[in-house]
Design a protein around this motif. Structure first.
Motif, PDB file in Angstrom:
ATOM      1  N   TYR A 138      -5.601   9.532   1.036  1.00 35.79           N
ATOM      2  CA  TYR A 138      -5.393   8.154   0.584  1.00 35.79           C
ATOM      3  C   TYR A 138      -4.775   7.267   1.659  1.00 35.79           C
ATOM      4  O   TYR A 138      -5.314   6.193   1.977  1.00 35.79           O
ATOM      5  N   PHE A 139      -3.632   7.701   2.217  1.00 34.23           N
ATOM      6  CA  PHE A 139      -2.876   6.818   3.106  1.00 34.23           C
ATOM      7  C   PHE A 139      -3.661   6.375   4.345  1.00 34.23           C
ATOM      8  O   PHE A 139      -3.689   5.173   4.661  1.00 34.23           O
ATOM      9  N   ALA A 196      -3.021  12.747  -1.057  1.00 29.65           N
ATOM     10  CA  ALA A 196      -2.218  11.700  -0.414  1.00 29.65           C
ATOM     11  C   ALA A 196      -2.569  11.601   1.068  1.00 29.65           C
ATOM     12  O   ALA A 196      -2.594  10.510   1.642  1.00 29.65           O
ATOM     13  N   PHE A 228       0.828  -1.208   0.000  1.00 31.28           N
ATOM     14  CA  PHE A 228       0.000   0.000   0.000  1.00 31.28           C
ATOM     15  C   PHE A 228       0.862   1.259   0.000  1.00 31.28           C
ATOM     16  O   PHE A 228       0.499   2.270  -0.609  1.00 31.28           O
ATOM     17  N   ALA A 229       2.001   1.210   0.693  1.00 29.22           N
ATOM     18  CA  ALA A 229       2.910   2.359   0.706  1.00 29.22           C
ATOM     19  C   ALA A 229       3.477   2.609  -0.686  1.00 29.22           C
ATOM     20  O   ALA A 229       3.524   3.754  -1.160  1.00 29.22           O
ATOM     21  N   GLY A 287       0.897   4.179  -2.912  1.00 28.99           N
ATOM     22  CA  GLY A 287       0.753   5.606  -2.642  1.00 28.99           C
ATOM     23  C   GLY A 287       1.912   6.415  -3.194  1.00 28.99           C
ATOM     24  O   GLY A 287       1.717   7.495  -3.777  1.00 28.99           O
ATOM     25  N   LEU A 318       1.509   6.760  -6.879  1.00 31.37           N
ATOM     26  CA  LEU A 318       0.489   7.748  -7.225  1.00 31.37           C
ATOM     27  C   LEU A 318       1.023   9.169  -7.064  1.00 31.37           C
ATOM     28  O   LEU A 318       0.732  10.053  -7.881  1.00 31.37           O
ATOM     29  N   ILE A 319       1.818   9.388  -6.019  1.00 29.26           N
ATOM     30  CA  ILE A 319       2.426  10.708  -5.816  1.00 29.26           C
ATOM     31  C   ILE A 319       3.394  11.022  -6.954  1.00 29.26           C
ATOM     32  O   ILE A 319       3.437  12.146  -7.475  1.00 29.26           O
ATOM     33  N   ALA A 352      -6.393   3.973   3.162  1.00 26.68           N
ATOM     34  CA  ALA A 352      -5.824   2.744   2.607  1.00 26.68           C
ATOM     35  C   ALA A 352      -5.424   1.786   3.721  1.00 26.68           C
ATOM     36  O   ALA A 352      -5.705   0.578   3.656  1.00 26.68           O
ATOM     37  N   TYR A 353      -4.798   2.323   4.760  1.00 27.82           N
ATOM     38  CA  TYR A 353      -4.353   1.449   5.842  1.00 27.82           C
ATOM     39  C   TYR A 353      -5.502   1.003   6.734  1.00 27.82           C
ATOM     40  O   TYR A 353      -5.466  -0.093   7.300  1.00 27.82           O
TER      41      TYR A 353
END
Length: 204
Positions: A130-131, A127, A110-111, A114, A117-118, A134-135
């Motif tokens: 998202y993060f 972001a 997942f990291a 992200g 995507l950045i 996502a987690y």
């Protein structure tokens, strides 16, 4: 003679029952610590990020606090998890090992998503939405997996709660989503710790 045999059988059953309760207690106490560690990490970590978003806390310091808490929780989880699985063999050991490794592997995946995507132009504000979600979704999904493997209804409830939090948070925007994560994480994991603590069988 029959009475003596009956008495011996009862004593043997009581002994087995007592040993089972001690084993159960030994497995559940570390779980209480796991939930407590994550409750503190989510509550304090996301509050630090939230206060930084409001301008009440230095963003760099908030990032450091959050990173230290999360990494510390991961390390604590690995140590406590290894102690829980000590002495377990066979399918249960395999399931526990795969489940434990899944947390680290999914976190990295997942990291990287992200970061990718950045790199492709995702703005910082997005972001920040998202993060956390996502987690939360990752944790919720893994708790559902744990519920399926160990037939644990508590993990099922916690997993569903985290999925709801992760799905709803983006609609609040950057800032309020962090506050939701802090409060929800503290409540969800804290509730898990309390429920597990209450289910501990008293030792005789």
């Amino acid at each position: 003679m029959n009475e003596n045999l009956s008495g011996d059988a009862r004593e043997m059953l009581d002994l087995i029952d007592g040993q089972q309760r001690r084993v159960d207690r030994g497995l559940r106490i570390p779980v209480v610590w796991l939930y407590t560690v994550w409750a503190v990490a989510w509550l304090v970590g996301f509050l630090a990020l939230y206060f930084a978003q409001l301008g009440l806390f230095d963003p760099v310091a908030a990032g450091i606090v959050f990173a230290v808490l999360i990494v510390g929780s991961i390390v604590a989880s690995a140590v406590i998890g290894s102690r829980i699985g000590r002495g377990v063999r066979g399918d249960s050991q395999f399931a526990g090992t795969v489940y434990g490794v899944s947390w680290s592997v999914c976190s990295v995946a997942f990291a990287l998503l992200g970061i990718g995507l950045i790199a492709e132009g995702m703005p910082g504000d997005l972001a920040g939405i998202y993060f956390p979600s996502a987690y939360a979704l990752m944790c919720g999904t893994l708790y559902l997996a744990g519920a399926a493997v160990w037939h644990d209804r508590l993990q099922l409830v916690l997993g569903l709660a985290l999925l709801v939090v992760g799905a709803v948070a983006p609609f609040l925007g950057l800032g309020p989503n962090l506050l939701l994560m802090a409060v929800a994480g503290g409540v969800v994991f804290g509730a898990g710790a309390l429920v597990t603590l209450r289910t501990l069988s008293p030792q005789r």
